[in-house]
Each structure stands twice: as C-alpha cells, then as structure tokens.
Design a protein around this motif. Structure first.
Motif, PDB file in Angstrom:
ATOM      1  N   SER A  43       1.847   6.919  -6.736  1.00  0.00           N
ATOM      2  CA  SER A  43       0.816   7.880  -7.185  1.00  0.00           C
ATOM      3  C   SER A  43       1.168   9.309  -6.782  1.00  0.00           C
ATOM      4  CB  SER A  43      -0.543   7.550  -6.555  1.00  0.00           C
ATOM      5  OG  SER A  43      -0.917   6.250  -6.879  1.00  0.00           O
ATOM      6  N   ASN A  44       1.607   9.492  -5.530  1.00  0.00           N
ATOM      7  CA  ASN A  44       1.733  10.848  -4.984  1.00  0.00           C
ATOM      8  C   ASN A  44       3.130  11.472  -5.129  1.00  0.00           C
ATOM      9  OD1 ASN A  44      -0.937  10.584  -4.130  1.00  0.00           O
ATOM     10  ND2 ASN A  44      -0.295   9.554  -2.241  1.00  0.00           N
ATOM     11  N   ASP A  45       4.159  10.625  -5.169  1.00  0.00           N
ATOM     12  CA  ASP A  45       5.535  11.145  -5.265  1.00  0.00           C
ATOM     13  C   ASP A  45       6.351  10.135  -6.080  1.00  0.00           C
ATOM     14  OD1 ASP A  45       7.896  12.451  -4.903  1.00  0.00           O
ATOM     15  OD2 ASP A  45       7.963  12.275  -2.716  1.00  0.00           O
ATOM     16  N   PRO A  46       6.034  10.023  -7.399  1.00  0.00           N
ATOM     17  CA  PRO A  46       6.592   8.926  -8.218  1.00  0.00           C
ATOM     18  C   PRO A  46       8.122   8.877  -8.269  1.00  0.00           C
ATOM     19  CG  PRO A  46       5.412  10.535  -9.576  1.00  0.00           C
ATOM     20  CD  PRO A  46       5.111  10.870  -8.157  1.00  0.00           C
TER      21      PRO A  46
ATOM     22  N   GLU B  89       0.844  -1.207   0.000  1.00  0.00           N
ATOM     23  CA  GLU B  89       0.000   0.000   0.000  1.00  0.00           C
ATOM     24  C   GLU B  89       0.877   1.254   0.000  1.00  0.00           C
ATOM     25  OE1 GLU B  89      -2.544  -0.155   3.407  1.00  0.00           O
ATOM     26  OE2 GLU B  89      -4.058  -1.357   2.383  1.00  0.00           O
ATOM     27  N   GLU B  90       1.921   1.218   0.839  1.00  0.00           N
ATOM     28  CA  GLU B  90       2.832   2.367   0.927  1.00  0.00           C
ATOM     29  C   GLU B  90       3.511   2.605  -0.420  1.00  0.00           C
ATOM     30  OE1 GLU B  90       6.876   3.881   3.266  1.00  0.00           O
ATOM     31  OE2 GLU B  90       6.252   1.787   3.465  1.00  0.00           O
ATOM     32  N   PHE B  91       3.913   1.514  -1.084  1.00  0.00           N
ATOM     33  CA  PHE B  91       4.585   1.637  -2.386  1.00  0.00           C
ATOM     34  C   PHE B  91       3.640   2.265  -3.420  1.00  0.00           C
ATOM     35  CE2 PHE B  91       5.051  -0.184  -6.638  1.00  0.00           C
ATOM     36  CZ  PHE B  91       6.271   0.378  -6.986  1.00  0.00           C
ATOM     37  N   PHE B  92       2.404   1.747  -3.523  1.00  0.00           N
ATOM     38  CA  PHE B  92       1.457   2.267  -4.522  1.00  0.00           C
ATOM     39  C   PHE B  92       1.089   3.726  -4.227  1.00  0.00           C
ATOM     40  CE2 PHE B  92       0.359  -2.270  -5.600  1.00  0.00           C
ATOM     41  CZ  PHE B  92       0.790  -2.180  -6.919  1.00  0.00           C
ATOM     42  N   SER B  93       0.992   4.042  -2.947  1.00  0.00           N
ATOM     43  CA  SER B  93       0.680   5.416  -2.552  1.00  0.00           C
ATOM     44  C   SER B  93       1.812   6.352  -2.999  1.00  0.00           C
ATOM     45  CB  SER B  93       0.483   5.451  -1.035  1.00  0.00           C
ATOM     46  OG  SER B  93       0.560   6.751  -0.572  1.00  0.00           O
TER      47      SER B  93
ATOM     48  N   GLN C  99       3.100  -9.059 -10.713  1.00  0.00           N
ATOM     49  CA  GLN C  99       2.682  -8.384 -11.953  1.00  0.00           C
ATOM     50  C   GLN C  99       3.541  -7.148 -12.240  1.00  0.00           C
ATOM     51  OE1 GLN C  99      -1.462  -7.805 -11.039  1.00  0.00           O
ATOM     52  NE2 GLN C  99      -1.907  -9.977 -11.267  1.00  0.00           N
ATOM     53  N   LEU C 100       4.221  -6.656 -11.202  1.00  0.00           N
ATOM     54  CA  LEU C 100       5.111  -5.489 -11.348  1.00  0.00           C
ATOM     55  C   LEU C 100       6.568  -5.948 -11.387  1.00  0.00           C
ATOM     56  CD1 LEU C 100       3.979  -2.639  -8.920  1.00  0.00           C
ATOM     57  CD2 LEU C 100       4.030  -2.568 -11.388  1.00  0.00           C
ATOM     58  N   THR C 101       6.879  -7.027 -12.077  1.00  0.00           N
ATOM     59  CA  THR C 101       8.231  -7.607 -12.219  1.00  0.00           C
ATOM     60  C   THR C 101       8.728  -8.344 -10.981  1.00  0.00           C
ATOM     61  OG1 THR C 101       9.594  -5.730 -11.435  1.00  0.00           O
ATOM     62  CG2 THR C 101       8.897  -5.675 -13.749  1.00  0.00           C
ATOM     63  N   GLY C 102       8.001  -8.275  -9.843  1.00  0.00           N
ATOM     64  CA  GLY C 102       8.423  -9.026  -8.655  1.00  0.00           C
ATOM     65  C   GLY C 102       9.393  -8.282  -7.755  1.00  0.00           C
ATOM     66  N   ILE C 103       9.787  -7.068  -8.158  1.00  0.00           N
ATOM     67  CA  ILE C 103      10.712  -6.307  -7.305  1.00  0.00           C
ATOM     68  C   ILE C 103      10.397  -4.817  -7.404  1.00  0.00           C
ATOM     69  CG2 ILE C 103      12.526  -6.214  -9.107  1.00  0.00           C
ATOM     70  CD1 ILE C 103      14.588  -6.427  -6.766  1.00  0.00           C
ATOM     71  N   ALA C 104      10.364  -4.142  -6.234  1.00  0.00           N
ATOM     72  CA  ALA C 104      10.040  -2.710  -6.200  1.00  0.00           C
ATOM     73  C   ALA C 104      10.693  -2.103  -4.962  1.00  0.00           C
ATOM     74  CB  ALA C 104       8.525  -2.513  -6.157  1.00  0.00           C
ATOM     75  N   ALA C 105      10.703  -0.776  -4.907  1.00  0.00           N
ATOM     76  CA  ALA C 105      11.313  -0.113  -3.744  1.00  0.00           C
ATOM     77  C   ALA C 105      10.678   1.254  -3.495  1.00  0.00           C
ATOM     78  CB  ALA C 105      12.817   0.050  -3.957  1.00  0.00           C
ATOM     79  N   VAL C 106      10.595   1.591  -2.209  1.00  0.00           N
ATOM     80  CA  VAL C 106      10.250   2.952  -1.777  1.00  0.00           C
ATOM     81  C   VAL C 106      11.584   3.605  -1.417  1.00  0.00           C
ATOM     82  CG1 VAL C 106       9.078   4.337  -0.009  1.00  0.00           C
ATOM     83  CG2 VAL C 106       7.979   2.253  -0.907  1.00  0.00           C
ATOM     84  N   LEU C 107      11.804   4.831  -1.908  1.00  0.00           N
ATOM     85  CA  LEU C 107      13.131   5.448  -1.785  1.00  0.00           C
ATOM     86  C   LEU C 107      13.197   6.496  -0.672  1.00  0.00           C
ATOM     87  CD1 LEU C 107      13.826   5.929  -5.616  1.00  0.00           C
ATOM     88  CD2 LEU C 107      14.274   3.916  -4.183  1.00  0.00           C
ATOM     89  N   ARG C 108      14.413   6.689  -0.142  1.00  0.00           N
ATOM     90  CA  ARG C 108      14.626   7.676   0.926  1.00  0.00           C
ATOM     91  C   ARG C 108      14.546   9.105   0.385  1.00  0.00           C
ATOM     92  NH1 ARG C 108      18.987   3.919   2.647  1.00  0.00           N
ATOM     93  NH2 ARG C 108      18.330   3.082   4.660  1.00  0.00           N
ATOM     94  N   PHE C 109      14.966   9.254  -0.873  1.00  0.00           N
ATOM     95  CA  PHE C 109      14.958  10.588  -1.494  1.00  0.00           C
ATOM     96  C   PHE C 109      14.623  10.411  -2.981  1.00  0.00           C
ATOM     97  CE2 PHE C 109      19.314   8.995  -0.793  1.00  0.00           C
ATOM     98  CZ  PHE C 109      19.755   8.828  -2.106  1.00  0.00           C
TER      99      PHE C 109
END
Length: 378
Positions: A286-289, A279-283, A358-368
């Motif tokens: 959307s809000n800060d790509p 949820e945090e990743f999708f948010s 479905q999103l390649t199996g790997i994703a990340a939320v970034l510090r900056f």
C-alpha cells in the motif's frame, strides 16, 4: 512428532522413523512425503486363502508393507494420511508391484525414505521435533447463538466444535425466552470449552465476539468455574483473554490474530510470525509498492537482483508433483537465506496461508525499490 531414528545424509539419501503424536504432525508428514519417496508401515490387507472345502476364504492379515509413493491424501476430519503406491517389499501376501494404500494415523510409527533429504525437508523435520515451535492457541469465536471453538497449532487450524442455538429476539414478552436460550447457549459453549481446551497444551484461550457476547460468556465461565470448582479454569483464568471481532464466523479468526493482546501472548510462535510478515507485506504494497512484489516471475527476478529482504511462500508450492518445480522453490528458499534474507513458509491450513494463497502463494518484501518489475509479465 516423535523422531525414533534418523539415518540420513543431508542433501543425500536416508530414512527417518517417526510417530505422529498430534494432528499438526500428520500435516507435516503430508508435506514431507513426496512422490517417488517410499513409506514403510504396518497395515491390514484382505488375503484370499484356499479353504478345506476347496473354496476360497477372505482373511484380514496384519503385515508390514513398503510402498513407492504415487500419491498422498490428507483427511483433516478423520486425522489420517492415505499414502498410495506400489509395494516394493517381498511379502507372502502382497506381490511386488501390487498397488496398496497405507493409512498413517496418530501414534502409529512409519519410516520415510528419500533419495534426497533437501534443506526444506530437513527444516520441516527439525520443526516437527521441536515442541516449542507450536502456537497452541485456543479461540472461542462467537456471536449470539453461534460459536466456533478452534485450536491453532504450528501448521494447522482445527475447528473442534461448532455450537448453534436458536435465540429469540430480546424485545417484549419474549424476553424470558431470550434469557433462558442465552443461558443454554453459554452452557453448551462451556461444555465444549472444557472438552477441547487443555491448558497443559495451550498457552492462552481467546474469547472473541462482536458486542458484549464475549464479556457475558467470560462472566458465565468464571462464575460456573467457582460454582462447580473447575480447577482448570480457576487456575488459568489469567490466560483467558478477550478480543473484539465483527462476527462469530470463521473468517473473523484473522481479526483475533491481529489483536495486540493476543499477539503479545503468542509473539514467538510460527503462526504469529506469519501474521506479522503478511501485515508487513500488505503495508509495503500500500505505502511503497515498488518495494513489494508477488507472483513466481516477479519474485524470481527480484531474487536475481539480490533484492529480497523477506520471502513469503505457502507450503502448497512444495507439494508439486513435478520434482523440478519443488526443487526450484527449495533452492529459492535456501538462496534467499544464504543472501541474508528472511523466509517464512506459510501453512495453507492457516488463515494467513489462505490469504497468501489467493496472491499466487508467493510474495516478497524488497530491500530496495524495483519500479520496472511492473513491466514484466506475471
């Protein structure tokens, strides 16, 4: 998973003897056993013997075999793991180098040997042996005439029962038929609920549906529990909660896991943490790509720049037949942890793991933010 014996060197060789005690454990074993490992277990093999008449008789013999793993299959419905490879243990009945398939089932011990117990395998082993890591949530997902009873464990979502009853329309002279069909449907769901939902194991049971079906079934459940003195329901009625979904089909399970009242009951479990991280990743997407990325190349570059705050990765990526690929992802997980980031390894057998897959199996939320990631080809 019951660990009977551990004889290993972290990041080095060794063996572990274990016994799978529930379906989740077989899934963990499936993720632990890699090509090139060896597995020792009891098995039955058909052996030809010379008969007194001069012919040959086939006889089934129970024996212990150790095979060098060449492939692993997980049969979810049959709750069995099939490990195939070449025999490496001297034996009267099976030559060294002969192919064999070992079947690993619930409550049957086996020994797993690895040349390298990497950090990921050790983490999995620790989680498997920790009974508190389980989500243990039961869900009755329903709409008029259709219900699914599902159990959500540490790493696995199992559909235990599907109930379908034809229900006539609620109008005109068919109203009496509607009432009796609905009652029959609720009775069938109740029987399946009693059979598959064990409150000694599950933390809570969720009844979810569109409209009022969940409320009607909940009333039926409590009335029947009083009438038939069903202790398991009477004593645990506070652990039965209701949630709204748009349908009774399996894809609505995501809505159940998103419901705040459900999340508060299972908030410290692995399944709930996966849902929150996604949820945090999708948010963020959307809000800060510029502070979210997905795909192996983008995540790798983000990590090189020490930008990863939360890494999301599916267990499927670690099952690569290519040892170097597996090692690359193991190293990535360890390195993100070492640099103070969070890591979530999603089960591909959970609804959130399917979404990440479905999103390649790997994703990340970034510090900056890293706006130039967009320019790098996936």
């Amino acid at each position: 998973m019951k660990i009977i014996r551990k004889d290993l060197v972290p990041r080095g060789p060794g063996s572990v003897k274990m016994v799978p005690e529930e379906a989740d454990d077989l899934w963990i074993a499936y993720n632990l056993i890699a090509e090139g490992d060896s597995v020792l277990a009891s098995t039955v093999r058909k052996v030809l013997r010379e008969a007194a008449s001069g012919g040959r008789d086939a006889e089934r013999v129970k024996l212990k075999l150790e095979i060098k793993v060449e492939g692993v299959e997980y049969d979810k419905e049959g709750a069995v793991l099939r490990v195939r490879g070449k025999n490496v243990l001297e034996n009267d009945h099976v030559k060294i180098g002969a192919f064999h398939t070992l079947e690993i089932e619930l409550h049957r011990p086996f020994v797993l040997r690895k040349d390298i117990w990497d950090s990921l395998a050790l983490d999995m082993l620790h989680q498997a042996a920790d009974p508190t890591a389980s989500a243990d949530l039961a869900v009755v997902l329903m709409q008029e005439g259709l219900a699914h009873i599902m159990l959500i464990g540490r790493s696995l979502t199992l559909t235990r029962s599907r109930i379908e009853v034809s229900i006539p329309r609620k109008h005109g002279p068919a109203i009496a038929g509607y009432e009796s069909a609905l009652k029959k449907f609720f009775e069938n769901v109740l029987q399946a609920f009693l059979k598959h939902v064990d409150f000694n194991v599950v933390r809570c049971a969720v009844i979810a549906s569109p409209g009022f079906t969940k409320d009607q079934f909940h009333s039926h459940l409590l009335l029947e529990a009083e009438r038939k003195q069903l202790r398991s329901i009477i004593e645990n009625k506070s652990r039965i909660i209701l949630a709204h979904t748009t349908s009774g089909y399996k894809h609505s399970l995501k809505e159940v896991l998103d419901a705040p009242n459900v999340m508060s009951m299972i908030k410290d479990t692995k399944a709930a943490q996966e849902v929150r991280a996604l949820e945090e990743f999708f948010s963020m997407l959307s809000n800060d790509p510029d502070r979210a990325c997905y795909g192996p190349k983008h995540v790798e570059v983000a990590h090189e720049r020490m930008a990863i705050q939360t890494l999301l990765i599916t267990d499927e990526l670690f099952r690569s037949a290519d040892v170097a690929t597996r090692q690359k992802y193991v190293n990535l997980v360890s390195s993100v942890k070492d640099s103070g980031g969070n890591t979530h390894i999603f089960s591909s057998m959970h609804v959130s793991g399917e979404q990440l897959g479905q999103l390649t199996g790997i994703a990340a939320v970034l510090r900056f933010p890293l706006p130039d990631l967009e320019d790098i080809e996936m």
